[in-house]
Design a protein around this motif. Structure first.
Motif, mmCIF file in Angstrom:
data_model
loop_
_atom_site.group_PDB
_atom_site.id
_atom_site.type_symbol
_atom_site.label_atom_id
_atom_site.label_comp_id
_atom_site.label_asym_id
_atom_site.label_seq_id
_atom_site.Cartn_x
_atom_site.Cartn_y
_atom_site.Cartn_z
ATOM 1 N N ARG B 27 0.800 -1.233 0.000
ATOM 2 C CA ARG B 27 0.000 0.000 0.000
ATOM 3 C C ARG B 27 0.828 1.276 0.000
ATOM 4 N N HIS B 32 2.180 -2.144 5.301
ATOM 5 C CA HIS B 32 1.530 -3.332 4.708
ATOM 6 C C HIS B 32 2.412 -3.887 3.606
ATOM 7 N N ALA B 68 1.435 -5.282 9.162
ATOM 8 C CA ALA B 68 0.909 -6.386 8.350
ATOM 9 C C ALA B 68 1.990 -6.880 7.394
#
Lengths: 112, 78
Positions: B27, B32, B68
């Motif tokens: 992203r 992420h 993440a």
């Protein structure tokens, strides 16, 4: 880790065939990764106990120490840690998850 | 707090010698990522164990600075 937290974890994963430690609840998941695992389990028609770690900081830390796994969600089948979101998704796509559930005697409908 | 791809790759390489590591920024927010890790050291290990090795290499950052990391691991084929 706090003894009572460990005992609670052991009891939950022993008394319930399938346990998902997650953020939020199965009806209202609070995180995309937790929601993804809920979706997989629902798609397979697997009955499971969702445990929201957001309402219990001691459990949130304790579960990570229990499995030496740093993230949530965490899926347990018959008391055994199966994996987090990535692993569950891989296993679902490869058919390994349905196979594991069958081996453990947990009812699941193979995805149509 | 966030991490950058180069640091993630370096940590995994240092922690798992000989590993082939590819990082994808999902992203662009430094939070992420996806990581594809192949290593001979994974041979004979369950997926959970393989992922735990990567998390150990990241030294506790997973779930903290690193929110993440979509992880895909595989043992190097002979």
């Amino acid at each position: 880790m706090d003894k009572t937290v460990e005992e609670r974890i052991r009891r939950d994963i022993t008394e319930n065939d399938v346990v998902l430690y997650m953020k939020g609840t199965p009806v209202f998941p609070q995180c995309g990764f937790s929601a993804a695992v809920v979706q997989v389990l629902s798609h397979l028609g697997v009955k499971f106990k969702g445990i929201d770690i957001l309402v219990d900081p001691a459990l949130r830390q304790g579960i990570k120490e229990f499995t030496n796994w740093p993230t949530i969600p965490q899926l347990y089948v018959k008391g055994e840690f199966v994996g987090g979101c990535d692993i569950i998704r891989d296993m679902y796509e490869s058919g390994e998850l349905v196979q594991l559930l069958a081996e453990k005697g947990v009812a699941a409908q193979a995805a149509a | 707090m966030a991490m950058d791809a180069v640091e993630i790759e370096r940590l995994i390489r240092d922690g798992i010698p000989g590993a082939d590591v590819r990082i994808e920024d999902l992203r662009g927010d430094g939070d992420h990522y996806a990581a594809y890790v192949t290593a001979a050291a994974f041979k004979g290990k369950s997926r959970v164990a393989q992922h735990q090795m990567v998390y150990a290499a990241l030294g506790g950052r997973m779930g903290n600075e690193l929110h993440a990391l979509a992880l895909t691991t595989a043992a190097t084929q002979d």
